[in-house]
Design an enzyme around this catalytic site. Structure first.
Site, PDB file in Angstrom:
ATOM      1  N   ASN A 173     -42.682 -14.561  41.977  1.00 44.87           N
ATOM      2  CA  ASN A 173     -41.439 -15.070  41.378  1.00 44.87           C
ATOM      3  C   ASN A 173     -40.915 -16.267  42.180  1.00 44.87           C
ATOM      4  O   ASN A 173     -40.940 -16.255  43.399  1.00 44.87           O
ATOM      5  CB  ASN A 173     -40.387 -13.948  41.360  1.00 44.87           C
ATOM      6  CG  ASN A 173     -39.020 -14.397  40.870  1.00 44.87           C
ATOM      7  OD1 ASN A 173     -38.012 -14.120  41.516  1.00 44.87           O
ATOM      8  ND2 ASN A 173     -38.961 -15.086  39.755  1.00 44.87           N
ATOM      9  N   GLY A 174     -40.447 -17.254  41.432  1.00 43.20           N
ATOM     10  CA  GLY A 174     -39.804 -18.405  42.048  1.00 43.20           C
ATOM     11  C   GLY A 174     -40.399 -19.717  41.590  1.00 43.20           C
ATOM     12  O   GLY A 174     -41.571 -19.991  41.784  1.00 43.20           O
ATOM     13  N   GLN A 224     -33.145  -2.842  35.166  1.00 38.23           N
ATOM     14  CA  GLN A 224     -33.054  -2.996  36.619  1.00 38.23           C
ATOM     15  C   GLN A 224     -31.842  -2.247  37.158  1.00 38.23           C
ATOM     16  O   GLN A 224     -30.732  -2.386  36.668  1.00 38.23           O
ATOM     17  CB  GLN A 224     -32.941  -4.461  37.033  1.00 38.23           C
ATOM     18  CG  GLN A 224     -33.077  -4.554  38.557  1.00 38.23           C
ATOM     19  CD  GLN A 224     -32.860  -5.941  39.113  1.00 38.23           C
ATOM     20  OE1 GLN A 224     -31.831  -6.563  38.846  1.00 38.23           O
ATOM     21  NE2 GLN A 224     -33.806  -6.412  39.909  1.00 38.23           N
ATOM     22  N   CYS A 250     -30.628  -9.304  45.956  1.00 36.01           N
ATOM     23  CA  CYS A 250     -29.366  -9.998  45.690  1.00 36.01           C
ATOM     24  C   CYS A 250     -28.854 -10.700  46.960  1.00 36.01           C
ATOM     25  O   CYS A 250     -28.721 -10.073  47.996  1.00 36.01           O
ATOM     26  CB  CYS A 250     -28.331  -8.995  45.179  1.00 36.01           C
ATOM     27  SG  CYS A 250     -26.782  -9.788  44.733  1.00 36.01           S
ATOM     28  N   MET A 262     -31.570 -11.136  34.933  1.00 26.28           N
ATOM     29  CA  MET A 262     -30.532 -12.100  35.312  1.00 26.28           C
ATOM     30  C   MET A 262     -29.196 -11.601  34.787  1.00 26.28           C
ATOM     31  O   MET A 262     -28.988 -11.504  33.576  1.00 26.28           O
ATOM     32  CB  MET A 262     -30.848 -13.493  34.753  1.00 26.28           C
ATOM     33  CG  MET A 262     -32.011 -14.174  35.456  1.00 26.28           C
ATOM     34  SD  MET A 262     -32.279 -15.867  34.926  1.00 26.28           S
ATOM     35  CE  MET A 262     -33.158 -15.630  33.382  1.00 26.28           C
ATOM     36  N   ALA A 263     -28.302 -11.297  35.736  1.00 20.72           N
ATOM     37  CA  ALA A 263     -26.979 -10.786  35.387  1.00 20.72           C
ATOM     38  C   ALA A 263     -26.275 -11.802  34.487  1.00 20.72           C
ATOM     39  O   ALA A 263     -26.299 -13.004  34.757  1.00 20.72           O
ATOM     40  CB  ALA A 263     -26.175 -10.550  36.659  1.00 20.72           C
ATOM     41  N   ARG A 292     -35.032 -18.741  35.931  1.00 20.44           N
ATOM     42  CA  ARG A 292     -34.286 -19.916  35.470  1.00 20.44           C
ATOM     43  C   ARG A 292     -35.090 -20.800  34.516  1.00 20.44           C
ATOM     44  O   ARG A 292     -34.501 -21.494  33.683  1.00 20.44           O
ATOM     45  CB  ARG A 292     -33.811 -20.716  36.691  1.00 20.44           C
ATOM     46  CG  ARG A 292     -32.791 -19.946  37.534  1.00 20.44           C
ATOM     47  CD  ARG A 292     -32.618 -20.589  38.896  1.00 20.44           C
ATOM     48  NE  ARG A 292     -33.878 -20.541  39.634  1.00 20.44           N
ATOM     49  CZ  ARG A 292     -34.143 -21.253  40.725  1.00 20.44           C
ATOM     50  NH1 ARG A 292     -33.225 -22.053  41.215  1.00 20.44           N
ATOM     51  NH2 ARG A 292     -35.315 -21.149  41.333  1.00 20.44           N
TER      52      ARG A 292
HETATM   53  C1  LIG Z   1     -27.898 -16.261  36.639  1.00 20.77           C
HETATM   54  C2  LIG Z   1     -28.852 -15.439  37.466  1.00 20.77           C
HETATM   55  C3  LIG Z   1     -28.659 -14.071  37.576  1.00 20.77           C
HETATM   56  C4  LIG Z   1     -29.546 -13.304  38.316  1.00 20.77           C
HETATM   57  N1  LIG Z   1     -29.387 -11.948  38.364  1.00 20.77           N
HETATM   58  C5  LIG Z   1     -30.339 -11.182  38.967  1.00 20.77           C
HETATM   59  C6  LIG Z   1     -30.285  -9.764  38.916  1.00 20.77           C
HETATM   60  O1  LIG Z   1     -29.375  -9.176  38.344  1.00 20.77           O
HETATM   61  N2  LIG Z   1     -31.265  -9.067  39.552  1.00 20.77           N
HETATM   62  C7  LIG Z   1     -32.296  -9.681  40.230  1.00 20.77           C
HETATM   63  O2  LIG Z   1     -33.179  -9.020  40.785  1.00 20.77           O
HETATM   64  N3  LIG Z   1     -32.368 -11.030  40.283  1.00 20.77           N
HETATM   65  C8  LIG Z   1     -31.437 -11.774  39.665  1.00 20.77           C
HETATM   66  N4  LIG Z   1     -31.545 -13.134  39.683  1.00 20.77           N
HETATM   67  C9  LIG Z   1     -32.691 -13.743  40.361  1.00 20.77           C
HETATM   68  C10 LIG Z   1     -33.852 -13.946  39.397  1.00 20.77           C
HETATM   69  O3  LIG Z   1     -34.268 -12.705  38.869  1.00 20.77           O
HETATM   70  C11 LIG Z   1     -35.027 -14.640  40.104  1.00 20.77           C
HETATM   71  O4  LIG Z   1     -35.485 -13.811  41.149  1.00 20.77           O
HETATM   72  C12 LIG Z   1     -34.648 -15.982  40.690  1.00 20.77           C
HETATM   73  O5  LIG Z   1     -33.885 -16.727  39.780  1.00 20.77           O
HETATM   74  C13 LIG Z   1     -35.899 -16.774  41.099  1.00 20.77           C
HETATM   75  O6  LIG Z   1     -36.761 -16.959  40.011  1.00 20.77           O
HETATM   76  P1  LIG Z   1     -36.777 -18.332  39.171  1.00 20.77           P
HETATM   77  O7  LIG Z   1     -37.130 -19.448  40.148  1.00 20.77           O
HETATM   78  O8  LIG Z   1     -37.832 -18.121  38.130  1.00 20.77           O
HETATM   79  O9  LIG Z   1     -35.417 -18.530  38.625  1.00 20.77           O
HETATM   80  C14 LIG Z   1     -30.644 -13.923  38.988  1.00 20.77           C
HETATM   81  C15 LIG Z   1     -30.814 -15.301  38.880  1.00 20.77           C
HETATM   82  C16 LIG Z   1     -29.945 -16.068  38.130  1.00 20.77           C
HETATM   83  C17 LIG Z   1     -30.193 -17.549  38.023  1.00 20.77           C
END
Ligand SMILES: Cc1cc2nc3c(=O)[nH]c(=O)nc-3n(C[C@H](O)[C@H](O)[C@H](O)COP(=O)(O)O)c2cc1C
Length: 388
Positions: free
Chosen positions: A215-216, A81, A112, A28-29, A240
């Protein structure tokens, strides 16, 4: 075939890399920096992935990119990543990560949804070009192979419901020597809205032989177990759900050992006092890595996630959102009632960004007309940091 509850995976194998529990911290960036990874790793085993960095930024020696490639002294498994749309740059970047940074795992971002990224054909738009996707994966795998470093990819279901890409992406990943594929069960058009489609994860498991990571929408350890049982995924990627709740990794490790308590971890939920200790630890680690001023500034974005559902007043929350020293943080946290129990109503509820679906995904002109794209050169910036 979904696995039975007794057959939870005990760990995760990505090529030569063995992870003790089948749990990955989602890149997560702006969140998964060295301090946060250490904080989460202190809770339990897992694979803790660094924030996304760009291939071009790394190859061209961009300072911001290099600054993000910082690892904690206790971080023995370095996982990064990479983002990139040019096979040559991605290959060179993978080589640098292995040779100069000693990484043990490289993940490639093809998920992304940010318009400024997809508009150029990057992120979640890229897998539409099957040929180009294969070239990028092959370059990364070839560069990492001499170091025995596994390469994985992370993607979404597709651009939108009419332009799904994940099954082809899985096949191409497998053919390219990729060690595992992580699927976020949403399309780019959905961004973070709606519910993640776990059936798509199950379909991908059926479609490929390499491990699939689901994931999700994992908000609790029980969701992770349910996902694995429903989909047959080899492991889970948690984003998240861990914001302001790093202890979810402790619960996940326990659950995947098959030791989940019948009350679903309610008895071990932290009181507000325990949460404030976690906040203090997080801020301290950020300050160690970034210096006190930048560390405190970085910490501010986490405050509302930690306090979600607790009774802390608006004024105190505002002050915490402006915290600039650890001493101020300590003073403010001391005003919170340490005995306040965890707000049960928060369990299982979404946190972090959700947003709304996109009417139309921004894509390069004519992008959908051709599904191959081999040899094409997409515009890519060195400092792209918008994530997934
Ligand atoms: C703040 C934020 C930054 C993210 N940055 C990236 C990233 O840099 N690379 C990536 O593959 N996914 C990124 N994601 C997506 C997450 O890795 C993940 O795929 C997405 O949040 C769904 O999973 P979750 O429901 O567990 O949050 C980001 C998500 C959030 C909320």
């Amino acid at each position: 075939m979904p696995t039975s509850p007794t057959a939870l995976p005990a760990g995760l194998t990505l090529g030569s890399l063995r992870v003790d529990t089948p749990v990955v911290l989602a890149p997560m960036a702006g969140i998964t920096n060295a301090a946060y990874r250490r904080l989460c790793a202190e809770q339990g085993a897992g694979l803790y992935v660094c924030e996304m960095i760009t291939s071009r930024g790394l190859v061209e020696g961009d300072q911001h990119t290099r600054d993000m490639l910082v690892f904690d002294e206790l971080e023995t498994t370095r996982s990064v990543q990479l983002y990139g749309t040019d096979p040559v740059y991605v290959g060179k970047a993978a080589e640098i990560l292995c040779a100069e940074y000693g990484v043990a795992h490289i993940d490639l971002n093809f998920g992304c949804p940010v318009p400024k990224v997809t508009r150029k054909g990057g992120g979640g738009a890229l897998p539409w070009k099957r040929g180009l996707l294969g070239e990028i994966l092959e370059h990364a795998v070839a560069a990492a192979a001499p170091y025995d470093v596994p390469v994985t990819m992370k993607t979404r279901k597709g651009i939108d419901d009419d332009h799904l890409t994940y099954l082809d992406a899985g096949r191409i990943a497998q053919e390219s020597g990729v060690a595992a594929i992580a699927l976020h069960g949403r399309t780019v058009a959905q961004a973070y809205s709606g519910a993640a489609d776990w059936d798509a994860i199950a379909a991908l498991v059926d479609h490929v032989d390499i491990p699939v990571l689901g994931n999700g929408d994992i908000w609790e350890a029980s969701d992770a177990v349910r996902m694995v049982e429903q989909t047959g995924a080899a492991g889970v990627v948690v984003g998240r759900g861990c914001l302001g709740r790093p202890w979810i990794f402790r619960d996940l490790a326990t659950a995947f050992r098959g030791e989940a308590p019948v009350d679903g971890f309610r008895a071990t939920l932290p009181t507000l006092g325990e949460v404030t200790s976690m906040m203090r630890r997080h801020a301290e680690l950020l300050c160690q890595h970034l210096g006190e001023e930048r560390g405190c500034k970085e910490f501010r974005k986490h405050v509302s996630w930690y306090l979600k559902g607790f009774a802390a007043g608006g004024e105190l929350r505002r002050s915490l959102g402006l915290v600039d020293t650890l001493a101020t943080l300590d003073r403010l946290l001391a005003d919170l009632d340490p005995t306040e129990p965890f707000p049960i109503a928060e369990l299982g509820s979404p946190r972090g960004r959700q947003g709304s679906p996109r009417g139309r995904v921004a894509l390069p002109e004519g992008w959908l007309d051709d599904t191959d794209g081999s040899g094409s050169h997409l515009q890519e910036e060195a400092g792209e940091t918008t994530g997934g």
